[in-house]
Design a protein around this motif. Structure first.
Motif, PDB file in Angstrom:
ATOM      1  N   ASP A  56      20.317  18.406  21.834  1.00 21.85           N
ATOM      2  CA  ASP A  56      21.074  19.187  20.875  1.00 21.85           C
ATOM      3  C   ASP A  56      20.108  20.047  20.048  1.00 21.85           C
ATOM      4  N   GLN A  57      20.404  21.321  19.921  1.00 20.10           N
ATOM      5  CA  GLN A  57      19.454  22.241  19.292  1.00 20.10           C
ATOM      6  C   GLN A  57      19.270  21.978  17.792  1.00 20.10           C
ATOM      7  N   PHE A  58      20.310  21.498  17.129  1.00 15.76           N
ATOM      8  CA  PHE A  58      20.156  21.162  15.716  1.00 15.76           C
ATOM      9  C   PHE A  58      19.245  19.950  15.553  1.00 15.76           C
ATOM     10  N   LYS A  59      19.436  18.933  16.404  1.00 14.63           N
ATOM     11  CA  LYS A  59      18.574  17.748  16.353  1.00 14.63           C
ATOM     12  C   LYS A  59      17.136  18.118  16.699  1.00 14.63           C
ATOM     13  N   LYS A  60      16.973  19.028  17.639  1.00 13.62           N
ATOM     14  CA  LYS A  60      15.635  19.501  18.001  1.00 13.62           C
ATOM     15  C   LYS A  60      14.975  20.170  16.804  1.00 13.62           C
ATOM     16  N   HIS A  61      15.714  21.029  16.132  1.00 12.40           N
ATOM     17  CA  HIS A  61      15.198  21.711  14.953  1.00 12.40           C
ATOM     18  C   HIS A  61      14.747  20.711  13.890  1.00 12.40           C
ATOM     19  N   CYS A  62      15.565  19.705  13.653  1.00 13.78           N
ATOM     20  CA  CYS A  62      15.234  18.707  12.623  1.00 13.78           C
ATOM     21  C   CYS A  62      13.959  17.953  12.967  1.00 13.78           C
ATOM     22  N   LEU A  63      13.787  17.586  14.235  1.00 20.30           N
ATOM     23  CA  LEU A  63      12.565  16.882  14.642  1.00 20.30           C
ATOM     24  C   LEU A  63      11.343  17.789  14.518  1.00 20.30           C
ATOM     25  N   LEU A  64      11.471  19.018  14.987  1.00 24.31           N
ATOM     26  CA  LEU A  64      10.339  19.948  14.941  1.00 24.31           C
ATOM     27  C   LEU A  64       9.896  20.214  13.506  1.00 24.31           C
ATOM     28  N   GLU A  65      10.863  20.246  12.592  1.00 21.40           N
ATOM     29  CA  GLU A  65      10.556  20.551  11.199  1.00 21.40           C
ATOM     30  C   GLU A  65      10.369  19.305  10.340  1.00 21.40           C
ATOM     31  N   GLY A  66      10.604  18.124  10.922  1.00 25.37           N
ATOM     32  CA  GLY A  66      10.458  16.885  10.158  1.00 25.37           C
ATOM     33  C   GLY A  66      11.526  16.716   9.095  1.00 25.37           C
ATOM     34  N   LEU A  67      12.761  17.079   9.421  1.00 22.57           N
ATOM     35  CA  LEU A  67      13.852  17.053   8.449  1.00 22.57           C
ATOM     36  C   LEU A  67      14.774  15.860   8.693  1.00 22.57           C
ATOM     37  N   ASP A  68      14.825  14.933   7.735  1.00 17.81           N
ATOM     38  CA  ASP A  68      15.831  13.877   7.789  1.00 17.81           C
ATOM     39  C   ASP A  68      17.017  14.318   6.935  1.00 17.81           C
ATOM     40  N   ASP A  69      18.009  13.436   6.749  1.00 13.15           N
ATOM     41  CA  ASP A  69      19.221  13.811   6.016  1.00 13.15           C
ATOM     42  C   ASP A  69      18.916  14.241   4.581  1.00 13.15           C
ATOM     43  N   ILE A  70      17.977  13.558   3.949  1.00 15.59           N
ATOM     44  CA  ILE A  70      17.626  13.899   2.566  1.00 15.59           C
ATOM     45  C   ILE A  70      16.961  15.268   2.504  1.00 15.59           C
ATOM     46  N   ALA A  71      16.031  15.505   3.417  1.00 12.18           N
ATOM     47  CA  ALA A  71      15.339  16.800   3.436  1.00 12.18           C
ATOM     48  C   ALA A  71      16.313  17.932   3.725  1.00 12.18           C
ATOM     49  N   LEU A  72      17.292  17.690   4.595  1.00  7.15           N
ATOM     50  CA  LEU A  72      18.290  18.715   4.879  1.00  7.15           C
ATOM     51  C   LEU A  72      19.106  19.051   3.632  1.00  7.15           C
ATOM     52  N   THR A  73      19.434  18.015   2.866  1.00  3.36           N
ATOM     53  CA  THR A  73      20.178  18.221   1.622  1.00  3.36           C
ATOM     54  C   THR A  73      19.344  19.006   0.616  1.00  3.36           C
ATOM     55  N   LEU A  74      18.053  18.657   0.515  1.00  5.30           N
ATOM     56  CA  LEU A  74      17.180  19.332  -0.447  1.00  5.30           C
ATOM     57  C   LEU A  74      16.976  20.801  -0.103  1.00  5.30           C
ATOM     58  N   GLU A  75      17.154  21.164   1.168  1.00  9.83           N
ATOM     59  CA  GLU A  75      17.071  22.578   1.540  1.00  9.83           C
ATOM     60  C   GLU A  75      18.152  23.393   0.829  1.00  9.83           C
ATOM     61  N   LYS A  76      19.221  22.729   0.449  1.00  7.87           N
ATOM     62  CA  LYS A  76      20.344  23.380  -0.232  1.00  7.87           C
ATOM     63  C   LYS A  76      20.286  23.167  -1.746  1.00  7.87           C
ATOM     64  N   ALA A  77      19.136  22.773  -2.270  1.00  9.70           N
ATOM     65  CA  ALA A  77      19.019  22.412  -3.687  1.00  9.70           C
ATOM     66  C   ALA A  77      19.439  23.556  -4.605  1.00  9.70           C
ATOM     67  N   ALA A  78      19.050  24.778  -4.283  1.00 11.03           N
ATOM     68  CA  ALA A  78      19.394  25.919  -5.136  1.00 11.03           C
ATOM     69  C   ALA A  78      20.900  26.127  -5.182  1.00 11.03           C
ATOM     70  N   ALA A  79      21.543  26.028  -4.031  1.00 10.64           N
ATOM     71  CA  ALA A  79      23.000  26.196  -3.972  1.00 10.64           C
ATOM     72  C   ALA A  79      23.705  25.069  -4.716  1.00 10.64           C
ATOM     73  N   ILE A  80      23.170  23.864  -4.613  1.00  7.62           N
ATOM     74  CA  ILE A  80      23.743  22.721  -5.326  1.00  7.62           C
ATOM     75  C   ILE A  80      23.623  22.918  -6.831  1.00  7.62           C
ATOM     76  N   ASP A  81      22.455  23.386  -7.265  1.00  6.48           N
ATOM     77  CA  ASP A  81      22.241  23.644  -8.693  1.00  6.48           C
ATOM     78  C   ASP A  81      23.212  24.698  -9.216  1.00  6.48           C
ATOM     79  N   ARG A  82      23.409  25.768  -8.433  1.00  4.46           N
ATOM     80  CA  ARG A  82      24.339  26.830  -8.853  1.00  4.46           C
ATOM     81  C   ARG A  82      25.764  26.288  -8.961  1.00  4.46           C
ATOM     82  N   PHE A  83      26.141  25.474  -7.995  1.00  2.00           N
ATOM     83  CA  PHE A  83      27.486  24.883  -8.024  1.00  2.00           C
ATOM     84  C   PHE A  83      27.667  24.008  -9.260  1.00  2.00           C
ATOM     85  N   GLU A  84      26.675  23.168  -9.552  1.00  8.59           N
ATOM     86  CA  GLU A  84      26.776  22.263 -10.708  1.00  8.59           C
ATOM     87  C   GLU A  84      26.822  23.044 -12.021  1.00  8.59           C
TER      88      GLU A  84
END
Length: 201
Positions: free
Chosen positions: A163-191
């Motif tokens: 799966d290309q999304f899973k491949k991307h996550c492995l290549l970039e070292g992204l777990d679920d927490i890191a994926l969430t933190l990628e959206k930190a700016a958007a989360i801050d704006r929403f809050e």
């Protein structure tokens, strides 16, 4: 999470089918919530006798396989309970890739979340890899995630699907927490927006 790009490592043969998560890490070791320290108990009941002594015939106890990074296994690997400690133990031992004809779904997905690459290949190709792994420490396999290939010590190469999304996550070292933190700016704006529009919440 550690990135997975390309490894050249020792492959160990484990020609067993239906290896369940209790075989991978027995239930008595599930008390911890840490992802480290479980490698010594990987395959505990197959690696040690009742007195805690290593069983010399078990593959990971053999000198040539103590630094294994790739595990070649039988079909339905990781079946049984959904314990995430199973990939924790595999990763902590030093294994970065598991190859099998099939995996249990939950275990398969847990591998990606913990920096392990599970590769599904047809049985005949797994048989070739299994035979190559039997050569010991001198037979190093190359696993190239970017190219989606695994190559034997003799240079025979097999392509695998992922799966290309899973491949991307492995290549970039992204777990679920890191994926969430990628959206930190958007989360801050929403809050901030919610705090202004609904200050009573």
């Amino acid at each position: 999470m550690e990135k997975f790009e390309k490894i050249t490592g020792i492959a160990a043969p484990l020609p067993l089918v239906n290896v369940d998560t209790d075989m991978i890490i027995p239930k008595q070791f599930l008390k911890t919530i840490k992802r480290t320290g479980l490698g010594v108990n990987l395959f505990d009941e197959m690696r040690y006798d009742q007195d805690g002594n290593e069983i010399p015939d078990f593959v990971l106890n053999k000198p040539q396989y103590r630094d294994t990074e790739v595990l070649i296994a039988g079909e339905n690997f990781g079946c049984g309970s959904s314990r995430e400690h199973a990939p924790w133990a595999i990763k902590d031992f030093g294994i970065r890739c598991v190859v099998a004809p099939s995996f249990a779904d939950i275990f398969y997905n847990n591998c990606f979340k913990n920096g392990i690459l599970p590769i599904t290949l047809p049985q005949e190709q797994v048989d070739v890899l299994m035979k190559d792994a039997e050569k010991g420490a001198n037979a190093r396999m190359i696993v190239d995630l970017e190219a989606q290939t695994i190559t034997t010590s003799d240079g025979e190469s097999f392509s695998f699907e992922i799966d290309q999304f899973k491949k991307h996550c492995l290549l970039e070292g992204l777990d679920d927490i890191a994926l969430t933190l990628e959206k930190a700016a958007a989360i801050d704006r929403f809050e901030e927006g919610m705090a202004q529009s609904r200050p009573w919440i």
